[in-house]
Motif scaffolding. Structure first.
Motif, PDB file in Angstrom:
ATOM      1  N   ILE A 221     103.358  -9.337 -44.577  1.00 17.01           N
ATOM      2  CA  ILE A 221     103.397  -7.983 -45.113  1.00 17.01           C
ATOM      3  C   ILE A 221     102.343  -7.214 -44.317  1.00 17.01           C
ATOM      4  O   ILE A 221     101.179  -7.621 -44.274  1.00 17.01           O
ATOM      5  CB  ILE A 221     103.026  -7.939 -46.605  1.00 17.01           C
ATOM      6  N   VAL A 222     102.758  -6.116 -43.692  1.00 19.73           N
ATOM      7  CA  VAL A 222     101.824  -5.316 -42.893  1.00 19.73           C
ATOM      8  C   VAL A 222     101.383  -4.121 -43.726  1.00 19.73           C
ATOM      9  O   VAL A 222     102.200  -3.342 -44.198  1.00 19.73           O
ATOM     10  CB  VAL A 222     102.481  -4.860 -41.570  1.00 19.73           C
ATOM     11  N   PHE A 223     100.070  -4.009 -43.909  1.00 20.11           N
ATOM     12  CA  PHE A 223      99.505  -2.886 -44.657  1.00 20.11           C
ATOM     13  C   PHE A 223      99.311  -1.686 -43.731  1.00 20.11           C
ATOM     14  O   PHE A 223      99.618  -0.561 -44.088  1.00 20.11           O
ATOM     15  CB  PHE A 223      98.178  -3.264 -45.296  1.00 20.11           C
ATOM     16  N   SER A 224      98.755  -1.933 -42.551  1.00 31.59           N
ATOM     17  CA  SER A 224      98.588  -0.875 -41.557  1.00 31.59           C
ATOM     18  C   SER A 224      98.468  -1.510 -40.185  1.00 31.59           C
ATOM     19  O   SER A 224      98.022  -2.658 -40.049  1.00 31.59           O
ATOM     20  CB  SER A 224      97.352  -0.018 -41.858  1.00 31.59           C
TER      21      SER A 224
ATOM     22  N   LYS B 204     101.694  -2.901 -54.091  1.00 30.67           N
ATOM     23  CA  LYS B 204     102.722  -2.010 -53.548  1.00 30.67           C
ATOM     24  C   LYS B 204     103.611  -2.737 -52.542  1.00 30.67           C
ATOM     25  O   LYS B 204     104.838  -2.651 -52.626  1.00 30.67           O
ATOM     26  CB  LYS B 204     102.077  -0.800 -52.856  1.00 30.67           C
ATOM     27  N   LYS B 205     102.996  -3.415 -51.602  1.00 32.00           N
ATOM     28  CA  LYS B 205     103.772  -4.063 -50.541  1.00 32.00           C
ATOM     29  C   LYS B 205     104.585  -5.250 -51.077  1.00 32.00           C
ATOM     30  O   LYS B 205     105.668  -5.536 -50.566  1.00 32.00           O
ATOM     31  CB  LYS B 205     102.860  -4.513 -49.397  1.00 32.00           C
TER      32      LYS B 205
ATOM     33  N   ALA C  68      93.742  -2.097 -34.665  1.00 29.77           N
ATOM     34  CA  ALA C  68      93.650  -3.051 -35.786  1.00 29.77           C
ATOM     35  C   ALA C  68      95.013  -3.305 -36.425  1.00 29.77           C
ATOM     36  O   ALA C  68      95.882  -2.429 -36.446  1.00 29.77           O
ATOM     37  CB  ALA C  68      92.692  -2.509 -36.839  1.00 29.77           C
ATOM     38  N   LEU C  69      95.139  -4.510 -36.934  1.00 30.97           N
ATOM     39  CA  LEU C  69      96.328  -4.903 -37.679  1.00 30.97           C
ATOM     40  C   LEU C  69      95.855  -5.455 -39.017  1.00 30.97           C
ATOM     41  O   LEU C  69      95.110  -6.433 -39.057  1.00 30.97           O
ATOM     42  CB  LEU C  69      97.112  -5.975 -36.912  1.00 30.97           C
ATOM     43  N   ASP C  70      96.233  -4.812 -40.093  1.00 34.56           N
ATOM     44  CA  ASP C  70      95.873  -5.268 -41.436  1.00 34.56           C
ATOM     45  C   ASP C  70      97.141  -5.805 -42.083  1.00 34.56           C
ATOM     46  O   ASP C  70      98.075  -5.048 -42.370  1.00 34.56           O
ATOM     47  CB  ASP C  70      95.301  -4.111 -42.262  1.00 34.56           C
TER      48      ASP C  70
ATOM     49  N   ASP D 246      93.825 -12.280 -43.939  1.00 30.25           N
ATOM     50  CA  ASP D 246      92.837 -12.410 -42.858  1.00 30.25           C
ATOM     51  C   ASP D 246      92.745 -13.839 -42.334  1.00 30.25           C
ATOM     52  O   ASP D 246      91.661 -14.321 -42.024  1.00 30.25           O
ATOM     53  CB  ASP D 246      91.447 -11.955 -43.343  1.00 30.25           C
ATOM     54  N   GLU D 247      93.866 -14.520 -42.198  1.00 29.73           N
ATOM     55  CA  GLU D 247      93.845 -15.926 -41.788  1.00 29.73           C
ATOM     56  C   GLU D 247      93.253 -16.118 -40.399  1.00 29.73           C
ATOM     57  O   GLU D 247      92.732 -17.190 -40.091  1.00 29.73           O
ATOM     58  CB  GLU D 247      95.230 -16.559 -41.904  1.00 29.73           C
TER      59      GLU D 247
END
Length: 173
Positions: A69-72, A145-146, A77-79, A108-109
């Motif tokens: 699941i991508v938050f941003s 949400k996601k 950066a990739l969250d 954050d693995e």
């Protein structure tokens, strides 16, 4: 995404729905859902998503979900979080029951092994909503949400797949 969006079943976060699919037979629904599951849940070098169990006679399919699941995401950066879940599909004449449960996250693995959460400790009303139940807390809220968006996407995809099968066979709802 606020109150009432999350259902607890024996204390576990569970999303479920029942789809009416006209006069499709149990076998037609099962075959359609198995084909859909085998296309969507394919193990690869990054994810171990797959069909775990298939019994056409019972009308049962069990799936292990494993995806991001991508938050941003931007150039710097990739969250994102990895989400694991189980999905059960049960079919009978004219009906398809779907349940998504056992939801877990690995956030954050890439940074020192990351942090692991369960849906029960991270996205329920008690932990993700403020006291007046009017706002989501920022971090838990993004997970909530996601997760709901993913569930909605999967359920809509199943509904469209079954609808297309009905159209293909000339069956009315």
């Amino acid at each position: 995404y606020l109150e009432g969006a999350i259902t607890l079943n024996d204390g576990k976060v569970t999303f479920s729905t029942e789809m009416n699919v006209g006069s499709l037979t149990k076998e037609q629904i099962h075959e359609t859902m198995l084909t859909w599951a085998n296309k969507r849940y394919v193990p690869n070098d990054k994810h171990n998503a797959r069909v775990l169990y298939n019994n056409q006679q019972e009308g049962s399919i069990a799936i292990a979900g494993d995806e991001y699941i991508v938050f941003s995401s931007n150039s710097l950066a990739l969250d994102r979080t990895r989400i694991y879940y189980q999905m059960k599909i049960n079919t009978q004449k004219g009906k398809c029951f779907i349940e998504m449960s056992r939801i877990r996250y690995h956030y954050d693995e890439a940074r020192g092994g990351g942090v692991k959460y369960t849906a029960e400790e991270w996205i329920t009303d008690e932990v993700s909503l403020n006291k007046s139940k009017t706002k989501l807390y920022p971090i838990m809220g993004k997970f909530r949400k996601k997760t709901i968006d993913l569930k909605d996407e999967i359920f809509k995809d199943i509904q469209a797949t079954l609808g297309n099968k009905m159209i293909e066979l000339g069956i009315e709802a």
